[in-house]
Design a protein around this motif. Structure first.
Motif, PDB file in Angstrom:
ATOM      1  N   SER A   1     -51.763 -56.311  -8.536  1.00  0.00           N
ATOM      2  CA  SER A   1     -50.607 -57.108  -8.931  1.00  0.00           C
ATOM      3  C   SER A   1     -49.470 -56.234  -9.438  1.00  0.00           C
TER       4      SER A   1
ATOM      5  N   THR B   1     -59.010 -57.334 -19.566  1.00  0.00           N
ATOM      6  CA  THR B   1     -59.845 -58.015 -18.574  1.00  0.00           C
ATOM      7  C   THR B   1     -60.637 -57.013 -17.745  1.00  0.00           C
ATOM      8  N   TYR B   2     -59.966 -55.961 -17.296  1.00  0.00           N
ATOM      9  CA  TYR B   2     -60.634 -54.959 -16.459  1.00  0.00           C
ATOM     10  C   TYR B   2     -61.722 -54.222 -17.243  1.00  0.00           C
TER      11      TYR B   2
ATOM     12  N   THR C   1     -55.619 -53.389 -10.725  1.00  0.00           N
ATOM     13  CA  THR C   1     -55.176 -54.651 -10.132  1.00  0.00           C
ATOM     14  C   THR C   1     -54.135 -54.359  -9.077  1.00  0.00           C
TER      15      THR C   1
ATOM     16  N   SER D   1     -48.260 -58.088 -15.695  1.00  0.00           N
ATOM     17  CA  SER D   1     -48.761 -58.075 -14.323  1.00  0.00           C
ATOM     18  C   SER D   1     -48.889 -59.503 -13.803  1.00  0.00           C
TER      19      SER D   1
ATOM     20  N   THR E   1     -50.762 -61.548 -12.105  1.00  0.00           N
ATOM     21  CA  THR E   1     -52.106 -61.773 -11.572  1.00  0.00           C
ATOM     22  C   THR E   1     -52.254 -63.195 -11.049  1.00  0.00           C
TER      23      THR E   1
ATOM     24  N   THR F   1     -54.203 -58.504 -22.120  1.00  0.00           N
ATOM     25  CA  THR F   1     -53.697 -57.672 -21.031  1.00  0.00           C
ATOM     26  C   THR F   1     -54.679 -57.594 -19.869  1.00  0.00           C
ATOM     27  N   VAL F   2     -54.166 -57.138 -18.718  1.00  0.00           N
ATOM     28  CA  VAL F   2     -55.057 -56.917 -17.579  1.00  0.00           C
ATOM     29  C   VAL F   2     -56.015 -55.776 -17.877  1.00  0.00           C
TER      30      VAL F   2
END
Length: 247
Positions: free
Chosen positions: A208, A146-147, A206, A94, A96, A142-143
């Protein structure tokens, strides 16, 4: 003195990106992480397959390059790119804002939302509020990692591979795992996991899109990759790839 001047010249060239122009190479090193179907995975013969694999091979053909694939942990991809151990990342990444501070992204080639996977008999998780007090497995870097760390009341466990995340769910050591929806569907439908797991619900994490990552200094390479992507979009080849892998 001459040796010192030569050393300074080498450092200056390396710092400006002039020391290793990707477009001057015949073979480009493409970094990926092969446990993320349908973007990238290995078949029964250990060959790399998937959407990103086909996409990158098509781009390389258009810009007149051959590819050497470099398979590594996802969280090692950007550090390896910055260290110029690889030339480009094709790994369902992604684009970002945080990552874009370090690397240059191509134009987006695909946008997907994420999905939580749970055990097949789990009926307690249907919306995000149901995640409070639960444990979620995610892949490092990875996103989704983070999420998940921002969800109130959720314990996050990180692993090198999504295979491990799915197995943690099946073994009951975590309540769920989070990944892109196309990947989640691929795992749910895989013969090794059929009837053991299911998608609980989808979640946009996201805005993104997914893109290819390159070094900021490689402007000619970035331009060439984007031109190839535009050609694939215009010709309909990109659409056919998406139909094949994301049907």
């Amino acid at each position: 003195m001459k040796k010192m001047l030569l050393a300074l010249l080498v450092l200056a060239l390396a710092a400006t990106g002039g020391w290793a122009d990707v477009m001057a190479k015949d073979v480009i090193l493409v970094g990926t992480e092969s446990t993320y179907p349908p973007y990238e995975f290995r078949d029964e013969k250990n060959n790399l397959k998937g959407f990103d694999i086909d996409l990158m091979e098509a781009i390389a053909a258009k810009i007149g390059k051959k590819i050497e694939w470099v398979d590594m942990p996802f969280d090692s991809l950007i550090p390896s790119l910055l260290a110029k151990k690889i030339d480009i990342v094709a790994a369902g990444m992604s684009a970002t804002e945080e990552r874009a501070k370090k690397v240059a992204f191509s134009e987006n080639y695909e946008i997907s939302i994420s999905a939580f996977i749970v055990k097949a008999d789990n009926e307690s998780m249907k919306v995000l509020d149901d995640m409070k007090g639960k444990t979620v497995a995610v892949q490092l870097g990875t996103v989704q990692e983070t999420y998940s760390q921002t969800i109130p009341g959720v314990t996050v466990k990180s692993f090198q591979k999504f295979d491990d995340c799915v197995r943690e769910v099946i073994l009951g050591r975590v309540d769920a795992t989070l990944m892109d929806t196309p990947v989640a569907k691929s795992y749910v439908e895989h013969k090794d996991f059929t009837g053991k797991i299911k998608i609980a619900f989808e979640q946009e994490i996201t805005g993104s899109g997914k893109a290819l990552a390159m070094n900021l200094s490689e402007t000619a390479f970035i331009t060439a990759v984007n031109a190839a992507l535009a050609d694939l979009e215009k010709s309909g080849e990109l659409g056919k790839m998406k139909e094949q892998w994301f049907k």
